[in-house]
Design a protein around this motif. Structure first.
Motif, PDB file in Angstrom:
ATOM      1  N   GLN A  80       0.826  -1.200   0.000  1.00 15.50           N
ATOM      2  CA  GLN A  80       0.000   0.000   0.000  1.00 15.50           C
ATOM      3  C   GLN A  80       0.862   1.253   0.000  1.00 15.50           C
ATOM      4  O   GLN A  80       0.554   2.242  -0.682  1.00 15.50           O
ATOM      5  N   ASP A  81       1.980   1.228   0.750  1.00 20.63           N
ATOM      6  CA  ASP A  81       2.864   2.392   0.818  1.00 20.63           C
ATOM      7  C   ASP A  81       3.453   2.728  -0.552  1.00 20.63           C
ATOM      8  O   ASP A  81       3.495   3.895  -0.951  1.00 20.63           O
ATOM      9  N   SER A  82       3.895   1.688  -1.280  1.00 21.11           N
ATOM     10  CA  SER A  82       4.477   1.912  -2.599  1.00 21.11           C
ATOM     11  C   SER A  82       3.423   2.437  -3.573  1.00 21.11           C
ATOM     12  O   SER A  82       3.696   3.328  -4.388  1.00 21.11           O
ATOM     13  N   LEU A  83       2.217   1.895  -3.489  1.00 20.04           N
ATOM     14  CA  LEU A  83       1.137   2.358  -4.359  1.00 20.04           C
ATOM     15  C   LEU A  83       0.858   3.837  -4.130  1.00 20.04           C
ATOM     16  O   LEU A  83       0.797   4.635  -5.076  1.00 20.04           O
ATOM     17  N   MET A  84       0.723   4.232  -2.856  1.00 20.60           N
ATOM     18  CA  MET A  84       0.400   5.615  -2.534  1.00 20.60           C
ATOM     19  C   MET A  84       1.527   6.563  -2.941  1.00 20.60           C
ATOM     20  O   MET A  84       1.288   7.641  -3.479  1.00 20.60           O
TER      21      MET A  84
END
Length: 277
Positions: free
Chosen positions: A188-192
């Motif tokens: 999720q962190d990489s996506l955001m």
């Protein structure tokens, strides 16, 4: 003779059950759906789109809905749900921290064609007697818990066709799409982080659709991406620019596509940074 017929019947029944067990419970297209974002929606088919789902551009007519039928399911995911690359049978290394998040966005980082096995006893169900298509109304859609979700190998040209911009007489604002391919597992962190690169360019008269695709250790995009990261810029004609450098993308959308930075957004960010300091 009678005994032989009984044995043959049992054999045929066993064979049929074995074949059915080898087939996925659900096979269809992931679609964005209103309501609970922690549920995944899989469209199988309906009497308007068949099994080639397209988001409706106009309201359905009364004749469309007169004998309307649809097969569609919603899925709950949990920590035990397995994600498997169908081409090799390998399990994806998904970082589930931050779960649940918007599940459709999560799966968009791979493919929208899936096969699913569920934990409960599965029974195929056809929905009828509806005033609106199932893509527009989530009422009474059957819900199951996903045990295994099989991800299909994406097609490059289909991805480009899906995300290229579409001109409209109703919308005269500037548009572009950026597809980002990363040699990472989903988090999720990489996506955001990667979705925020083009946030400064979003404003009323211009819009960038930024999609992030995760290659994972199984190599989902290796059949058409040679090195990572890779960025595609799309407009209504399709892919118009490709690079491995994010700075090149920024230069291209500013100079060639004439996108301007949203000054109000910059001021807000400066204010946020000052508050954090």
């Amino acid at each position: 003779m009678k005994k032989m017929m009984i044995i043959l019947s049992i054999f045929l029944l066993t064979s049929c059950n074995t074949n059915n067990e080898d087939e996925p419970h659900i096979e269809g297209t992931l679609i964005a759906h209103g309501g609970m974002i922690s549920l995944l929606t899989v469209f199988v088919e309906d009497s308007i789109s068949g099994n080639n789902f397209e988001y409706p551009e106009t309201e359905p007519t009364s004749s469309d809905m007169e004998n309307y039928e649809a097969e569609i399911y919603r899925l709950l995911l949990d920590k035990e749900t397995k994600f498997i690359f169908n081409e090799t049978g390998e399990e994806l290394t998904v970082n589930m921290d931050g779960f649940p998040y918007h599940l459709h966005g999560f799966f968009q980082s791979w493919s929208d064609q899936v096969e699913v096995n569920v934990k409960e006893e599965f029974e195929r169900e056809i929905l009828t007697d509806r005033s609106t298509p199932v893509s527009m109304d989530a009422s009474f859609i059957p819900i199951y818990t996903a045990d295994e979700i099989f991800i299909e190998s994406p097609d490059k040209e289909l991805l480009i066709e899906r995300y290229r911009t579409h001109t409209s007489t109703e919308n005269d604002y500037k548009q572009a799409s950026v597809l980002t391919f990363l040699d990472d597992s989903f988090s999720q962190d990489s996506l955001m982080t990667n979705q925020q690169h083009f946030q400064p360019y979003q404003k009323e008269d211009q819009w960038i659709n930024n999609q992030v695709f995760f290659n994972d250790e199984v190599g989902i995009y290796d059949h058409f991406i040679d090195s990572y990261p890779t960025y595609y810029v799309l407009d209504e004609e399709g892919k118009v620019f490709e690079t491995g450098d994010l700075n090149d993308v920024i230069t291209y959308i500013e100079e060639e596509k004439e996108f301007e930075i949203n000054e109000e957004w910059l001021e807000q960010q400066e204010h946020i940074d000052e508050m954090e300091d």
